[in-house]
Structures are given as structure tokens and as C-alpha cells.
Design a protein around this motif. Structure first.
Motif, PDB file in Angstrom:
ATOM      1  N   THR A  82       0.812  -1.228   0.000  1.00  0.00           N
ATOM      2  CA  THR A  82       0.000   0.000   0.000  1.00  0.00           C
ATOM      3  C   THR A  82       0.841   1.271   0.000  1.00  0.00           C
ATOM      4  OG1 THR A  82      -0.131  -0.072   2.412  1.00  0.00           O
ATOM      5  CG2 THR A  82      -1.914  -1.149   1.191  1.00  0.00           C
ATOM      6  N   ALA A  83       2.140   1.148   0.116  1.00  0.00           N
ATOM      7  CA  ALA A  83       3.007   2.324   0.154  1.00  0.00           C
ATOM      8  C   ALA A  83       3.045   3.007  -1.214  1.00  0.00           C
ATOM      9  CB  ALA A  83       4.414   1.931   0.577  1.00  0.00           C
ATOM     10  N   THR A  84       3.163   4.327  -1.208  1.00  0.00           N
ATOM     11  CA  THR A  84       3.311   5.082  -2.451  1.00  0.00           C
ATOM     12  C   THR A  84       4.469   6.070  -2.296  1.00  0.00           C
ATOM     13  OG1 THR A  84       1.824   6.920  -1.884  1.00  0.00           O
ATOM     14  CG2 THR A  84       0.822   4.951  -2.881  1.00  0.00           C
ATOM     15  N   PHE A  85       5.002   6.501  -3.440  1.00  0.00           N
ATOM     16  CA  PHE A  85       6.217   7.300  -3.444  1.00  0.00           C
ATOM     17  C   PHE A  85       6.105   8.395  -4.508  1.00  0.00           C
ATOM     18  CE2 PHE A  85       6.856   2.924  -2.371  1.00  0.00           C
ATOM     19  CZ  PHE A  85       7.657   2.936  -1.247  1.00  0.00           C
ATOM     20  N   ALA A  86       6.713   9.556  -4.255  1.00  0.00           N
ATOM     21  CA  ALA A  86       6.747  10.616  -5.260  1.00  0.00           C
ATOM     22  C   ALA A  86       7.821  11.634  -4.915  1.00  0.00           C
ATOM     23  CB  ALA A  86       5.399  11.315  -5.389  1.00  0.00           C
ATOM     24  N   PHE A  87       8.592  12.019  -5.934  1.00  0.00           N
ATOM     25  CA  PHE A  87       9.538  13.124  -5.816  1.00  0.00           C
ATOM     26  C   PHE A  87       8.789  14.395  -6.218  1.00  0.00           C
ATOM     27  CE2 PHE A  87      12.147   9.390  -6.551  1.00  0.00           C
ATOM     28  CZ  PHE A  87      13.216   9.556  -5.678  1.00  0.00           C
ATOM     29  N   THR A  88       8.206  15.063  -5.267  1.00  0.00           N
ATOM     30  CA  THR A  88       7.298  16.173  -5.556  1.00  0.00           C
ATOM     31  C   THR A  88       7.991  17.535  -5.601  1.00  0.00           C
ATOM     32  OG1 THR A  88       6.793  16.236  -3.191  1.00  0.00           O
ATOM     33  CG2 THR A  88       5.270  15.004  -4.608  1.00  0.00           C
ATOM     34  N   GLU A  89       9.315  17.557  -5.475  1.00  0.00           N
ATOM     35  CA  GLU A  89      10.018  18.833  -5.364  1.00  0.00           C
ATOM     36  C   GLU A  89       9.729  19.774  -6.536  1.00  0.00           C
ATOM     37  OE1 GLU A  89      12.532  15.948  -2.937  1.00  0.00           O
ATOM     38  OE2 GLU A  89      11.364  15.895  -4.787  1.00  0.00           O
ATOM     39  N   VAL A  90       9.809  19.254  -7.775  1.00  0.00           N
ATOM     40  CA  VAL A  90       9.649  20.149  -8.935  1.00  0.00           C
ATOM     41  C   VAL A  90       8.268  20.798  -8.952  1.00  0.00           C
ATOM     42  CG1 VAL A  90      11.359  19.044 -10.409  1.00  0.00           C
ATOM     43  CG2 VAL A  90       9.007  18.167 -10.396  1.00  0.00           C
ATOM     44  N   ARG A  91       7.284  20.177  -8.324  1.00  0.00           N
ATOM     45  CA  ARG A  91       5.927  20.719  -8.356  1.00  0.00           C
ATOM     46  C   ARG A  91       5.734  21.903  -7.409  1.00  0.00           C
ATOM     47  NH1 ARG A  91       1.702  15.825  -9.713  1.00  0.00           N
ATOM     48  NH2 ARG A  91       2.966  14.866 -11.355  1.00  0.00           N
ATOM     49  N   ILE A  92       6.682  22.075  -6.476  1.00  0.00           N
ATOM     50  CA  ILE A  92       6.604  23.255  -5.608  1.00  0.00           C
ATOM     51  C   ILE A  92       7.764  24.213  -5.882  1.00  0.00           C
ATOM     52  CG2 ILE A  92       5.329  22.071  -3.790  1.00  0.00           C
ATOM     53  CD1 ILE A  92       7.992  22.135  -2.156  1.00  0.00           C
ATOM     54  N   GLY A  93       8.502  23.988  -6.967  1.00  0.00           N
ATOM     55  CA  GLY A  93       9.511  24.952  -7.368  1.00  0.00           C
ATOM     56  C   GLY A  93      10.902  24.751  -6.820  1.00  0.00           C
ATOM     57  N   VAL A  94      11.241  23.528  -6.363  1.00  0.00           N
ATOM     58  CA  VAL A  94      12.591  23.247  -5.884  1.00  0.00           C
ATOM     59  C   VAL A  94      13.105  21.985  -6.572  1.00  0.00           C
ATOM     60  CG1 VAL A  94      12.273  24.426  -3.678  1.00  0.00           C
ATOM     61  CG2 VAL A  94      11.716  21.996  -3.856  1.00  0.00           C
ATOM     62  N   ALA A  95      14.225  21.463  -6.114  1.00  0.00           N
ATOM     63  CA  ALA A  95      14.825  20.266  -6.717  1.00  0.00           C
ATOM     64  C   ALA A  95      15.256  19.311  -5.616  1.00  0.00           C
ATOM     65  CB  ALA A  95      16.029  20.658  -7.584  1.00  0.00           C
TER      66      ALA A  95
END
Length: 248
Positions: A117-130
Motif C-alpha cells: 500500500t506504500a506510495t512514493f513521489a519526488f514532488t520537489e519540482v511541483r513546488i519549485g525546488v529540486a
């Protein structure tokens, strides 16, 4: 008296440290990063601790940086390095969601187990960072083409994909995560402490090289991006639950 943000328990030489700030989805706040760093240091000094399990309360392992109470810029790289340099294996046990900076914790751990059930995401680019600092433990361990895709798009993916690309060691699927993890912990308990420490040194040497060479630069880059106009707008949009203006 402040409420402890790290739960602790011990069973036959295995110390379990639990991120215990579910109200903010175990975001990496100043206090949580400080408390986890201290708990790991204590484990390192305790000869009765043979291995560490890093897990969480609530439905999120970690939502990444706490935008309301961020730690000092140098604190997160220091925490990741603490995990890597600890002379005892650190095993992540994930049964919830992992986002952004939380993925850096997984990259620093020696072994990582995730439930189906675990999920993962590199969400940095969506808030303007890296994903600058967390790239240090992840680049040597995760499949490069997959890492490019998920860091550039911010897409969410599941535990089976996380295992396929090397972000986690094993996806437990429908199996109880503690049942899946039991043989690993048994193996660590059977290992000679000195040999275990030296073996970990061999396995983390290349990852630590990246910290020695690039941690300062990545910390400066991260701080610069978080202070920039895109990040200010992205974080405001996130907190207001709306799309930032660059979404087309």
C-alpha cells in the motif's frame, strides 16, 4: 515538556525508531530531524543495539520537508550522513506514503521494506525546488533512467515499482510487513557485530564519497532554491491547495 517525536522500542537487539508526528504527516521539521539525529547517535553508542528499524506512525512515512518549521539547511544532510555512518544496519519499514525529502531517508538506509500500500513521489519540482540533498544517497542506488523520470515529473508510483528501480529493497505486497521483515532481522541478529560494521562500511563507501564531495554544494543549491520566487509561489499554492501559475 515537549512531546517526543521519535517512538522507541527494543526487541532482541533491534531498536525500532518510529517517526511519530502524524499530525503533519511526519514532515521533516526542525524538531523531528533533531530528535531522530539524536536517537541514532544514542543507538550508535549502545553496544546492545545490533540493528535499527526506522518506521512511522500514521499513514505517511514522511511527507518531506516541513514547510512551516523547516530544519536548518545543514541538518538534513547531517541526518542522512548519520544513517550512512552508523556502524549498525538501518532498515526502513514503510507502510504508508513517502514524499520528497522522506525518500532521502530511504536512500540512506541499508535495507528498505515497503508494504503493497506504500506510495512514493519526488514532488520537489511541483513546488519549485529540486531534490538536491536527497540525490546524494539516491543517485548511487536507484536506476538512473527511472530516477530521471520520477524526479522530473513528480509522478506517484507504487511499492512494486519502487522495488524494481532500487528505491526499496523489497515490496511485501499483501504479506504482513513484519512477517516479510522477520528473516532480515533474524539474519542481522546472527551476524557478528564487528563483521556487520565493516561490511556496512564497504557497502556505503561510494555513497559517502558523494557526501564528502558534493554535500556542501547540494546544501547551498537547496537553500537557494527554497529562497527563490518559484519556491515561494509553489509552497504558497501547496498550502492553499491550488495549482501554482505555471501549471498549464
Amino acid at each position: 515538556m515537549t512531546t517526543p517525536l521519535i517512538g522507541r522500542a527494543r526487541d532482541r537487539g533491534v531498536e525500532t525508531l518510529s517517526l511519530d508526528s502524524p499530525a503533519n504527516r511526519n514532515a521533516l521539521s526542525h524538531a523531528l530531524v533533531r530528535d531522530l539525529t539524536e536517537a541514532l547517535a544514542q543507538c550508535g553508542k549502545d553496544d546492545d543495539v545490533r540493528a535499527v528499524v526506522l518506521t512511522h506512525s500514521g499513514n505517511t512515512f514522511s511527507a518531506g520537508a516541513d514547510l512551516k518549521d523547516p530544519p536548518p539547511p545543514e541538518a538534513v544532510p547531517a541526518l542522512l550522513r548519520r544513517i550512512l555512518e552508523l556502524r549498525k544496519p538501518v532498515v526502513a519499514r514503510v507502510t504508508g506514503h513517502v514524499r520528497a525529502g522522506g525518500l532521502g531517508l530511504l536512500g540512506a538506509c541499508d535495507i528498505a521494506f515497503a508494504s503493497g500500500t506504500a506510495t512514493f513521489a519526488f514532488t520537489e519540482v511541483r513546488i519549485g525546488v529540486a531534490p538536491a540533498v536527497i540525490s546524494l544517497p539516491l543517485l548511487p542506488r536507484v536506476a538512473p533512467r527511472a530516477l530521471s523520470r520520477y524526479c522530473l515529473t513528480g509522478e506517484t508510483f507504487g511499492a512494486a515499482e519502487a522495488a524494481r528501480i532500487g528505491l526499496v529493497t523489497h515490496c511485501a505486497g499483501d504479506t504482513d510487513p513484519d512477517e516479510a521483515l522477520a528473516p532480515v532481522l533474524d539474519g542481522l541478529r546472527r551476524a557478528a557485530p564487528g563483521a556487520l560494521a565493516r561490511t556496512k562500511e564497504l557497502l556505503t563507501a561510494k555513497v559517502l564519497e558523494a557526501f564528502v564531495e558534493d554535500a556542501g554544494e547540494m546544501t547551498r543549491l537547496s537553500a537557494s532554491l527554497f529562497a527563490g520566487p518559484e519556491a515561494r509561489e509553489g509552497m504558497t499554492a501547496f498550502l492553499e491547495r491550488r495549482d501554482p501559475p505555471w501549471v498549464v
